[in-house]
Design a protein around this motif. Structure first.
Motif: not given
Length: 547
Positions: A99-118
């Motif tokens: 749809t090319n739309g987006f919505r805001p999400l809530m993050i509580q603590t600082d994610t600066w320069c973090s990492s991830g995997a699924v």
């Protein structure tokens, strides 16, 4: 042009011409850029494509207020935040590519320069960050009622702080988390009985005061061991036995390739059609060793223009070096459905870090690893009108486009009176294979099994193509979506599957039988994008779950 041939000649004549000329050339077609949003409210420091065709994007909480409010008057209250203890703006969004739309999400603590995997079930596990977020784990699980999907946070779930660490999904579905600032060790998620394991290699590759070994490049190899590249060195790690099995030769030139020198790396496509799969690592770009110190003094050194390829399973591996058309630091390397490598974003001078890059490189390049070494393997693409430097990201989408967003080379959001303002826009790059010129030979998947097993179990799909050529120019690829940040796409991998048979079932319609991955070491369990590629032109991707 192929389009002219397909409409002007008989099918047999078309086939003989295309077969003799091999695959369509990129010449004359340099890709296209499209602006999707002038602003999505945040800078895309981190991006990941989920299996419901939504992209989760986030930056950090200590930038100050973003340009996107949280919904319904919600505010983030965090007494530990270094910038705003009460913040009513979002620092994460969920973008819908359909749809090319987006919505805001809530993050509580600082994610600066973090990492991830699924995880294999499709849940994004996001690890670490800065300040009160450095030991936290956050998860995001796609759900049917999209309005209510949001981040869930698990405080102090990491044994060590993970800031500038890298993640890799393992064959058993666990995640290994390696390194980070002043962390010369690794741990697992879920946590294992042996806790944190010290790794001398990370201490040895740490340039005092400069580091140059953050966000180490991790690649899971077909034998189940882990290739780790940091600075200029690389090792083969048996993480089950906590043992370094081999150290590879240094990459020539002595130019560091990891943050803040910030080159990039991919594991080149693995081919199940080969009798013996020989994994090959590619590392491109970066910055000379003293670039960070020089840039701090206002002297911006030219970045590295070299790429190195290393076949890690041969008895005496050595790097084969090539030169890119231009120097590049902070570039992203993305595996395309065709097996080619896109190198995009970055700068020609300086290094990663606040205000330390100059000379934006706005032209992507495409590298064809399967071309003969005597050929020029690089093709220069059309330029983007927007610089994408420090804290920009890029990922592959299921429709074959590349989503590009972010760029914030400043301590905070800064839009005025600076050479490179913070960029909150989002755009897409369409590689040449998406040109309408190739529509007659573009396959379209009609149906496909949703699950794929190991051990070469057969998998069925049907597809249409207006002008089918031959099985010799037909392939099926699966691509694991990557977690992209700081010029490294974690968990990115591609596998060429073995075709067991092709039958025609109706005009321009075909059944295709393929063999699933042989082992979980070659394709860890989880969701993959599946593409049918015909004469170097890919279909749109379909999601398939493996394992």
């Amino acid at each position: 042009m192929i389009k002219f041939l397909l409409f002007s000649l008989s099918f047999s004549h078309v086939f003989s011409i295309v077969a003799s000329q091999a695959l369509p050339s990129y010449s004359g077609r340099n890709g296209e850029w499209q602006l999707l949003h002038e602003s999505v409210g945040i800078s895309a420091m981190h991006m990941h494509l989920l299996h419901n065709n939504k992209v989760i994007i986030f930056d950090r909480t200590d930038f100050g207020p973003s340009n996107l409010s949280l919904p319904n008057g919600i505010c983030r209250v965090d007494s530990s935040d270094t910038m705003l203890q009460t913040d009513c703006t979002a620092h994460s969004i969920l973008y819908d590519i359909v749809t090319n739309g987006f919505r805001p999400l809530m993050i509580q603590t600082d994610t600066w320069c973090s990492s991830g995997a699924v995880l294999p079930n499709g849940t994004l596990v996001q690890t670490g960050g800065y300040n009160d977020g450095d030991r936290n784990i956050r998860s995001f699980t796609p759900c049917n009622d999209d309005e209510y999907c949001n981040w869930i946070e698990f405080p102090q779930s990491l044994i060590q702080r993970r800031w500038y660490a890298s993640n890799q999904v393992l064959p058993d579905g666990r995640i290994i988390i390696v390194g980070g600032r002043r962390q010369f060790n690794y741990e697992f998620y879920p946590s294992s009985w042996n806790g944190v394991i010290f790794l001398d290699f990370l201490m040895e590759t740490n340039d005092q005061g400069l580091e140059n070994n953050l966000y180490p490049f991790l690649h899971l190899l077909p034998d189940g061991n882990l290739f780790i590249f940091a600075n200029t060195r690389s090792i083969l790690l048996d993480y089950n036995q906590n043992m370094v099995l081999k150290e590879f030769p240094k990459i020539p030139g002595d130019d560091p390739r990891n943050y803040p020198s910030s080159g990039s790396s991919v594991l080149l496509p693995l081919d199940e059609n080969d009798a013996i799969i020989e994994p090959e690592i590619m590392v491109c770009g970066g910055a000379p060793r003293d670039s960070f110190i020089q840039a701090m003094q206002g002297i911006f050194i030219r970045a590295t223009s070299t790429c190195g390829r290393l076949k890690v399973s041969v008895p005496n591996p050595s790097w084969t070096m090539e030169d890119m058309p231009m120097a590049r630091v902070m570039g992203d390397m993305i595996l395309l459905p065709t097996g080619d490598v896109l190198i995009i974003n970055g700068a020609e001078l300086g290094t990663a870090g606040w205000e330390l890059g100059r000379g934006p490189v706005t032209r992507p390049i495409i590298y064809r690893p399967s071309d003969d070494v005597s050929n020029w393997r690089f093709s220069v693409m059309s330029p983007s009108p927007r610089p994408r430097m420090y804290h920009s990201s890029a990922i592959l989408l299921t429709d074959g486009r590349i989503l590009v967003s972010g760029s914030n080379p400043h301590v905070y959001y800064n839009f005025t009176n600076v050479e490179y303002p913070t960029d909150l826009s989002m755009e897409s790059f369409s590689p040449p294979y998406l040109s309408p010129e190739y529509d007659p030979i573009r396959p379209r998947i009609l149906s496909a099994d949703e699950k794929m097993g190991y051990g070469g179990k057969l998998f069925w799909l049907s597809f249409q193509v207006q002008a089918y050529l031959t099985v010799n120019v037909l392939s099926v690829t699966i691509v694991a979506p990557s977690f992209a940040t700081h010029s490294f796409s974690m968990n990115q991998r591609m596998l060429l599957l073995k075709i067991a048979g092709v039958t025609d079932i109706a005009p321009s319609t075909y059944n295709l039988v393929i063999a699933g991955p042989s082992t979980a070491e070659i394709a860890p369990p989880g969701y993959y994008m599946l593409f049918v590629v015909h004469a170097h032109v890919p279909s749109y991707g379909r999601w398939v779950k493996i394992g």
